[in-house]
Design a protein around this motif. Structure first.
Motif, short mmCIF file in Angstrom:
data_model
loop_
_atom_site.label_atom_id
_atom_site.label_comp_id
_atom_site.label_asym_id
_atom_site.label_seq_id
_atom_site.Cartn_x
_atom_site.Cartn_y
_atom_site.Cartn_z
N LEU A 263 0.83 -1.21 0.06
CA LEU A 263 0.03 0.01 -0.01
C LEU A 263 0.94 1.18 -0.02
O LEU A 263 1.89 1.24 0.52
CB LEU A 263 -0.89 0.09 1.14
N SER A 264 0.51 2.17 -0.72
CA SER A 264 1.27 3.37 -0.99
C SER A 264 0.21 4.82 -0.40
O SER A 264 -0.84 4.64 -0.29
CB SER A 264 1.58 3.85 -2.03
N SER A 265 0.98 5.75 0.30
CA SER A 265 0.24 6.99 0.61
C SER A 265 1.13 8.12 0.67
O SER A 265 2.39 7.97 0.66
CB SER A 265 -0.14 6.74 2.07
N ALA A 266 0.90 9.26 0.26
CA ALA A 266 1.64 10.62 0.33
C ALA A 266 1.86 11.00 1.64
O ALA A 266 1.03 10.84 2.39
CB ALA A 266 0.59 11.60 -0.54
N PRO A 267 3.32 11.04 1.82
CA PRO A 267 3.72 11.68 3.04
C PRO A 267 2.96 12.97 3.51
O PRO A 267 2.46 14.03 2.75
CB PRO A 267 5.17 11.95 3.05
N ASP A 268 2.99 13.30 4.82
CA ASP A 268 2.07 14.47 5.18
C ASP A 268 3.11 15.40 6.25
O ASP A 268 2.72 16.06 6.89
CB ASP A 268 0.85 13.98 5.74
N VAL A 269 4.32 14.78 6.36
CA VAL A 269 5.29 15.70 7.16
C VAL A 269 6.45 15.87 6.36
O VAL A 269 7.12 14.71 5.72
CB VAL A 269 5.64 14.79 8.67
N MET A 270 7.11 17.18 6.33
CA MET A 270 8.66 17.33 5.99
C MET A 270 9.40 17.65 6.91
O MET A 270 9.06 18.60 7.94
CB MET A 270 8.50 18.53 4.68
N ARG A 271 10.70 17.30 7.00
CA ARG A 271 11.56 17.72 7.86
C ARG A 271 12.56 18.64 7.21
O ARG A 271 13.17 17.92 6.01
CB ARG A 271 12.47 16.38 8.60
N LEU A 272 12.88 19.78 7.53
CA LEU A 272 13.74 20.71 6.97
C LEU A 272 14.98 20.85 7.77
O LEU A 272 14.93 21.36 8.59
CB LEU A 272 13.22 22.27 6.66
N ASN A 273 16.16 20.69 7.04
CA ASN A 273 17.48 20.73 7.83
C ASN A 273 18.09 22.03 7.21
O ASN A 273 18.42 22.05 5.98
CB ASN A 273 18.42 19.74 7.60
N VAL A 274 17.98 23.02 7.93
CA VAL A 274 18.51 24.56 7.60
C VAL A 274 19.63 24.78 8.63
O VAL A 274 19.47 24.71 9.76
CB VAL A 274 17.41 25.34 7.29
#
Length: 239
Positions: free
Chosen positions: A51-62
């Motif tokens: 099964l697949s799903s679109a991720p709903d969280v992004m981690r930004l390293n800055v």
């Protein structure tokens, strides 16, 4: 007295979207075995689900990086630049609890060792963006915080991976039962109770990492899809 041992090669594959339909396909792996003797009749099947799903969280390293003639000046300027970056991230709506310092460094730089040419100071932060739709806006706000800003990469993940895994288990078990019912019918018997269930080859959702360079183009800031797969072996009694 009846003695029959027969092995049938089949595998059941289910490919589904999170709320989509199911498709089945056969391959050549050994996935079903029917054994009938005077003591018991059983069918062993293997079901698979992906099964697949679109991720709903992004981690930004800055983070920020400065080079100055003295260590004290480099550290002070890096701290000031980091404060501007933090404020810019908070102003986009990110909660303070979703910001985490992940780098703090200060050290000399050399032209010809051991002659010190200056000092480099850096401070990094990981920002958890819980609204993926705002990814472009968050990245643009970070970059606008100053020339000292450095983008170090982004990654995406599914916040509730367990829900997807539970759905994959259900789909795999449903697939296994469908195969067992087919073999029971082909053998002229009825499907009985479950004798044994073995879960194997579970692949949980994994974050998909991208390089910071992708942030240059809005169209490239896309979470894509993440998949989870489950194999389950089920033994049924035959009546």
């Amino acid at each position: 007295m009846i003695k029959l041992s027969h092995t049938v090669a089949v595998t059941a594959l289910v490919t589904m979207g999170m709320f989509g339909g199911a498709a089945f396909a056969d391959s050549d792996s050994d996935a079903a075995r029917v054994i009938v003797n005077e003591r018991q009749a059983q069918v062993t099947v293997v079901g698979e689900a992906s099964l697949s799903s679109a991720p709903d969280v992004m981690r930004l390293n800055v983070g920020v990086e400065v080079r100055r003639p003295t260590a004290g000046q480099a550290f002070a300027d890096a701290r000031q630049a980091a404060a501007r970056l933090t404020k810019a991230l908070l102003d986009t709506g990110i909660d303070a609890k979703d910001l985490r310092t992940n780098e703090l460094s200060l050290g000399p730089e050399y032209d010809n060792y051991p002659k010190v040419a200056g000092y480099r100071a850096a401070q990094g932060v990981e920002a958890v963006v819980r609204d993926v739709e705002s990814a472009d806006r968050v990245i643009e706000a970070a970059v606008a915080a100053g020339e000292e800003v450095r983008l170090n990469g982004i990654s995406f993940e599914i916040s509730d991976g367990r829900r997807l895994l539970r759905a994959a288990r259900e789909a795999a078990f449903k697939d296994a039962r469908a195969r067992a019912e087919q073999y029971a019918r082909l053998s002229g018997r009825e499907l009985g109770q479950v004798v044994r269930i073995t879960e194997e080859n579970v692949t949980p959702p994994r974050p998909m990492a991208y390089g910071a360079g992708l942030a240059a183009d809005k169209a490239s800031i896309s979470p894509g899809q993440q998949a989870v797969s489950v194999n389950v072996q089920v033994v049924y009694a035959l009546r």
